[in-house]
Design an enzyme around this catalytic site. Structure first.
Site, PDB file in Angstrom:
ATOM      1  N   GLU A  52       0.860  -1.194   0.000  1.00 30.36           N
ATOM      2  CA  GLU A  52       0.000   0.000   0.000  1.00 30.36           C
ATOM      3  C   GLU A  52       0.888   1.233   0.000  1.00 30.36           C
ATOM      4  O   GLU A  52       1.783   1.389   0.844  1.00 30.36           O
ATOM      5  CB  GLU A  52      -0.951   0.053   1.209  1.00 30.36           C
ATOM      6  CG  GLU A  52      -1.821   1.318   1.086  1.00 30.36           C
ATOM      7  CD  GLU A  52      -2.898   1.513   2.129  1.00 30.36           C
ATOM      8  OE1 GLU A  52      -3.069   0.654   3.017  1.00 30.36           O
ATOM      9  OE2 GLU A  52      -3.572   2.571   2.048  1.00 30.36           O
ATOM     10  N   ASP A 127      -2.175  12.244  -3.181  1.00 28.83           N
ATOM     11  CA  ASP A 127      -2.187  13.710  -3.233  1.00 28.83           C
ATOM     12  C   ASP A 127      -2.327  14.143  -4.696  1.00 28.83           C
ATOM     13  O   ASP A 127      -1.620  13.632  -5.562  1.00 28.83           O
ATOM     14  CB  ASP A 127      -0.883  14.267  -2.647  1.00 28.83           C
ATOM     15  CG  ASP A 127      -0.805  14.027  -1.143  1.00 28.83           C
ATOM     16  OD1 ASP A 127      -1.837  14.105  -0.472  1.00 28.83           O
ATOM     17  OD2 ASP A 127       0.310  13.740  -0.658  1.00 28.83           O
ATOM     18  N   LYS A 131      -1.194  22.086  -8.972  1.00 32.21           N
ATOM     19  CA  LYS A 131      -0.447  23.161  -9.651  1.00 32.21           C
ATOM     20  C   LYS A 131       0.456  22.585 -10.733  1.00 32.21           C
ATOM     21  O   LYS A 131       1.045  21.521 -10.542  1.00 32.21           O
ATOM     22  CB  LYS A 131       0.414  23.917  -8.634  1.00 32.21           C
ATOM     23  CG  LYS A 131      -0.395  24.749  -7.682  1.00 32.21           C
ATOM     24  CD  LYS A 131       0.539  25.620  -6.875  1.00 32.21           C
ATOM     25  CE  LYS A 131      -0.223  26.293  -5.751  1.00 32.21           C
ATOM     26  NZ  LYS A 131       0.610  26.565  -4.603  1.00 32.21           N
ATOM     27  N   ASP A 163     -11.073  10.997  -4.973  1.00 32.44           N
ATOM     28  CA  ASP A 163     -12.338  11.738  -4.905  1.00 32.44           C
ATOM     29  C   ASP A 163     -12.265  12.969  -5.800  1.00 32.44           C
ATOM     30  O   ASP A 163     -13.111  13.848  -5.696  1.00 32.44           O
ATOM     31  CB  ASP A 163     -12.641  12.155  -3.454  1.00 32.44           C
ATOM     32  CG  ASP A 163     -11.543  13.026  -2.877  1.00 32.44           C
ATOM     33  OD1 ASP A 163     -10.379  12.839  -3.265  1.00 32.44           O
ATOM     34  OD2 ASP A 163     -11.847  13.912  -2.050  1.00 32.44           O
TER      35      ASP A 163
HETATM   36  C1  LIG Z   1      -4.262  12.305   0.687  1.00 32.61           C
HETATM   37  S1  LIG Z   1      -3.372  11.264   1.762  1.00 32.61           S
HETATM   38  C2  LIG Z   1      -4.311   9.753   1.755  1.00 32.61           C
HETATM   39  C3  LIG Z   1      -4.012   8.895   2.954  1.00 32.61           C
HETATM   40  C4  LIG Z   1      -4.772   7.551   3.023  1.00 32.61           C
HETATM   41  N1  LIG Z   1      -4.401   6.687   1.927  1.00 32.61           N
HETATM   42  C5  LIG Z   1      -6.266   7.747   3.092  1.00 32.61           C
HETATM   43  O1  LIG Z   1      -6.954   7.352   2.122  1.00 32.61           O
HETATM   44  O2  LIG Z   1      -6.756   8.270   4.097  1.00 32.61           O
HETATM   45  C6  LIG Z   1      -1.942  10.853   0.807  1.00 32.61           C
HETATM   46  C7  LIG Z   1      -0.869  10.151   1.608  1.00 32.61           C
HETATM   47  O3  LIG Z   1       0.187   9.758   0.731  1.00 32.61           O
HETATM   48  C8  LIG Z   1       1.450  10.058   1.309  1.00 32.61           C
HETATM   49  N2  LIG Z   1       2.357  10.284   0.173  1.00 32.61           N
HETATM   50  C9  LIG Z   1       2.404  11.356  -0.648  1.00 32.61           C
HETATM   51  N3  LIG Z   1       3.323  11.191  -1.608  1.00 32.61           N
HETATM   52  C10 LIG Z   1       3.903   9.975  -1.389  1.00 32.61           C
HETATM   53  C11 LIG Z   1       4.948   9.239  -2.037  1.00 32.61           C
HETATM   54  N4  LIG Z   1       5.585   9.736  -3.112  1.00 32.61           N
HETATM   55  N5  LIG Z   1       5.263   8.027  -1.560  1.00 32.61           N
HETATM   56  C12 LIG Z   1       4.638   7.523  -0.448  1.00 32.61           C
HETATM   57  N6  LIG Z   1       3.640   8.177   0.201  1.00 32.61           N
HETATM   58  C13 LIG Z   1       3.276   9.382  -0.258  1.00 32.61           C
HETATM   59  C14 LIG Z   1       1.185  11.299   2.156  1.00 32.61           C
HETATM   60  O4  LIG Z   1       2.111  11.436   3.218  1.00 32.61           O
HETATM   61  C15 LIG Z   1      -0.229  11.043   2.676  1.00 32.61           C
HETATM   62  O5  LIG Z   1      -0.236  10.351   3.907  1.00 32.61           O
END
Ligand SMILES: C[S@@+](CC[C@H](N)C(=O)[O-])C[C@H]1O[C@@H](n2cnc3c(N)ncnc32)[C@H](O)[C@@H]1O
Length: 349
Positions: A52, A127, A131, A163
């Site tokens: 994951e 994420d 931008k 979403d």
């Molecule tokens: C919008 S959150 C979603 C968290 C979770 N999956 C949820 O659905 O509640 C995105 C997560 O991805 C992590 N993240 C962002 N870029 C990443 C990367 N390149 N590799 C690993 N994790 C990453 C962030 O730290 C964050 O916790």
């Protein structure tokens, strides 16, 4: 002392004793693990691997570990807070099939996982990086998707949820044009998936009235993109002679950048240490980003002979970018004086 008092003392001492019967599992990060990682050794058992990416609060990760006792589950995160929370959850619940790793997905996919080793990949609510200047940070982009597909076994599943409609449209286009994947849903995405555990972001999206889009693709038998694992490379060093003293090199130094293909190295400040000069560097490579330091020290008994090598500060890993940095620093010093000669060099071509 009566035997009763003795028992009471023994009892309270046992209560105060810290609960350290189970050894604390070592915290894992992509820079200190072997490349590729030895998953059977890490988990103490060889089992199918489920990954994951960006697990956030770890709700889905926990669910994966419960639903798949036959598999080893690996969670990747860049947030220390999320990692700590997940590590506490793993210790509290005693999972032996779940580990979390501090790593960007791009680093883990290219350095830790060998091709055709993953039986499932999950990305929940990545994420979006709206931008234009940040688009290169998106998880769903061609190079990262190629790496994911190459790491999946035939029959493995890739699940993605978002979403954000624009992100879903972009991801759908990318997934539908990936020959190694077959859509298992009747349309590009579904708005519900039966029996799905709701993650934090999902709950927030729903409470704010946004639809969620779910993707479910399967690795087919088409050839995977060729994304070789980037394994260990040797420590770089260069030994050279220069008419300049350490102080002349330090005073003559000014920050500079070096590039080679898609590798960038930026030099910052230089510091005088006890054993030599320390040069701050930032090595940015497509699969790994490192802040480190190079060390220039006197070499042997020779007159004005120096070695440039990687300092251990920050526990960096020797990569192509670090080799480029060692070479670039030597070239830079050679530019200060014509009479610089190389005595010995160990650098990647
Ligand atoms: C919008 S959150 C979603 C968290 C979770 N999956 C949820 O659905 O509640 C995105 C997560 O991805 C992590 N993240 C962002 N870029 C990443 C990367 N390149 N590799 C690993 N994790 C990453 C962030 O730290 C964050 O916790």
């Amino acid at each position: 002392m009566t035997s009763q008092t003795g028992n009471r003392l023994k009892h309270s001492a046992a209560k105060r004793r810290p609960q350290t019967n189970r050894a604390e599992p070592q915290k894992l990060n992509a820079v200190s693990l072997p490349w590729p990682a030895d998953w059977a050794q890490i988990f103490g058992a060889e089992r199918p691997l489920i990954l994951e990416i960006g697990f956030g609060t770890g709700v889905f990760l926990r669910h994966l570990a419960q639903q798949h006792p036959e598999s080893n589950i690996i969670g990747l995160e860049i947030s220390n807070q999320c990692l700590l929370k997940a590590e506490n959850m793993i210790a509290r619940e005693g999972f032996n099939n779940l580990r979390v790793i501090h790593s960007r997905a791009e680093t883990a996919l290219h350095h830790l996982f060998e091709p055709t080793t993953l039986s499932q990949v999950v990305i929940n609510f990545p994420d979006p990086w709206f931008k234009r200047d940040h688009v290169h940070r998106r998880l769903m982009q061609r190079d990262t998707l190629n790496a994911i597909v190459s790491r999946m076994r035939p029959g493995a599943m890739l699940y993605l949820a978002t979403d954000i409609l624009a992100y879903a449209e972009m991801a759908g286009e990318l997934l539908n044009t990936t020959p190694g994947l077959t859509n298992t849903l009747p349309s590009t995405w579904a708005n519900t998936l039966p029996d799905r555990v709701i993650t934090k972001y999902e709950a927030k999206a729903r409470s704010e009235g946004r639809d969620c889009m779910y993707f479910a693709y399967q690795r087919n038998h088409q050839p995977a993109p060729d994304v070789p694992i980037i394994g260990e490379i040797a420590m770089p060093h260069i030994v050279f002679q220069s008419p300049l003293s350490q102080d002349e090199i330090r005073v003559g130094f000014a920050p500079f950048d070096a590039h080679e293909g898609d590798i960038y190295v930026g030099f910052g400040e230089v510091y005088r240490g006890r054993s030599g000069l320390l040069f701050e560097i930032h090595a940015a490579e497509p699969t790994i980003d490192q802040h480190a330091a190079l060390l220039l020290t006197p070499h042997g008994q020779g007159q004005n002979e120096y070695t440039i090598q990687l300092s251990t500060i920050g526990h960096p890993r020797p990569t192509q970018g670090i080799h480029l940095a060692v070479n670039a620093l030597h070239q830079w010093i050679a530019g200060l004086s014509e009479n610089t000669t190389v005595i010995q060099r160990k650098l990647a071509e």
